[in-house]
Design an enzyme around this catalytic site. Sequence first.
Site, PDB file in Angstrom:
ATOM      1  N   GLY A   1       8.569   6.235   7.557  1.00 14.09           N
ATOM      2  CA  GLY A   1       9.542   6.077   8.163  1.00 14.09           C
ATOM      3  C   GLY A   1       9.394   4.780   8.541  1.00 14.09           C
ATOM      4  O   GLY A   1      10.862   4.286   9.090  1.00 14.09           O
TER       5      GLY A   1
ATOM      6  N   GLY B   1       7.823   1.745   7.790  1.00 11.88           N
ATOM      7  CA  GLY B   1       8.723   0.245   7.244  1.00 11.88           C
ATOM      8  C   GLY B   1       7.206   0.548   6.427  1.00 11.88           C
ATOM      9  O   GLY B   1       6.829   0.789   5.965  1.00 11.88           O
TER      10      GLY B   1
ATOM     11  N   ASP C   1       1.709  13.832  15.568  1.00  8.81           N
ATOM     12  CA  ASP C   1       1.536  14.199  14.644  1.00  8.81           C
ATOM     13  C   ASP C   1       0.641  13.775  13.111  1.00  8.81           C
ATOM     14  O   ASP C   1       0.155  12.937  13.092  1.00  8.81           O
ATOM     15  CB  ASP C   1       2.829  12.771  14.041  1.00  8.81           C
ATOM     16  CG  ASP C   1       2.819  13.093  13.029  1.00  8.81           C
ATOM     17  OD1 ASP C   1       3.730  14.258  12.717  1.00  8.81           O
ATOM     18  OD2 ASP C   1       3.574  11.538  11.999  1.00  8.81           O
TER      19      ASP C   1
ATOM     20  N   LEU D   1       0.664  -0.948  -0.530  1.00  7.08           N
ATOM     21  CA  LEU D   1       0.291   0.114  -0.117  1.00  7.08           C
ATOM     22  C   LEU D   1       0.954   1.295   0.136  1.00  7.08           C
ATOM     23  O   LEU D   1       0.459   2.367  -0.125  1.00  7.08           O
ATOM     24  CB  LEU D   1      -1.326   0.145   0.913  1.00  7.08           C
ATOM     25  CG  LEU D   1      -1.758  -1.003   1.486  1.00  7.08           C
ATOM     26  CD1 LEU D   1      -2.598  -1.201   2.572  1.00  7.08           C
ATOM     27  CD2 LEU D   1      -3.300  -0.934   0.351  1.00  7.08           C
ATOM     28  N   GLY D   2       2.210   1.508   0.635  1.00 11.29           N
ATOM     29  CA  GLY D   2       2.945   2.514   0.474  1.00 11.29           C
ATOM     30  C   GLY D   2       4.557   2.145   1.185  1.00 11.29           C
ATOM     31  O   GLY D   2       4.817   1.199   2.083  1.00 11.29           O
TER      32      GLY D   2
END
Length: 238
Positions: free
Chosen positions: A58, A60, A173, A54-55
């Site tokens: 940072g 993994g 975040d 899927l992508g």
Amino acid sequence: MISVTLSYFLGTPKKTLNKDYKGNDSQIGSAEVLSFSFAKISRATDDFSIDNKLGEGGFGPVYKGVLEEGQEIAVKRLSNSSQQGLVVFENEVICIAKLQHRNLVKLLGYCIQGVHKMLIYEYMPNKSLDSFLFDESKKSLLDWPQRFHIIHGIARGLLYLHQDSRLKVVHRDLKAGNILLDHQMRPKISDFGLARIFKEDEGEANTKRVVGTLGYISPEYAMKGLFSVKSDISVLGF
């Protein structure tokens, strides 16, 4: 642009971790989430096929999978070269396992086996909010009622984190890439690896190491390392 001021499947915990694990086994083992075997996750993702990827962030790579019982999952696989990722891994399991709300992504479990460390989540078919906001072909799909629905859901999730949950949590975040959308376009806050748990009477904290994504963190946090529930303020691009 509208500035949005905003600030899990509980299974049977398995307290015996693989002997090769080098993290905080006492805290991870007490997390109230299921422990999956590597073989089961490997089968679910077709041996981590590139077609199921899927992508990558940072932490993994992230893969889509389907469990034998038919449930779709998203698997975040910790990169072996990421030492910071191990801290994020521990923090996410310990933090999110104690939280449950319709506007928070659901952590189904984790896998720790030898060098393999993974987090297993419910699968979000509409991916992240930024995939709509920053794509000209998809942006038009978000009319105002839909945008308000998403804003409202994010606000409800953050109110839970800041006031109504068993823990007082600052995400640290919050950004469009960490807002996932389910099949009903309901927003779910994700990625709690950088989250900080506050004591009930704690108002703010200070850190020498500022984490998060520049452009989404508050000025006082970026410049002085001061953060609180007020720091969970993000311009999501609405």
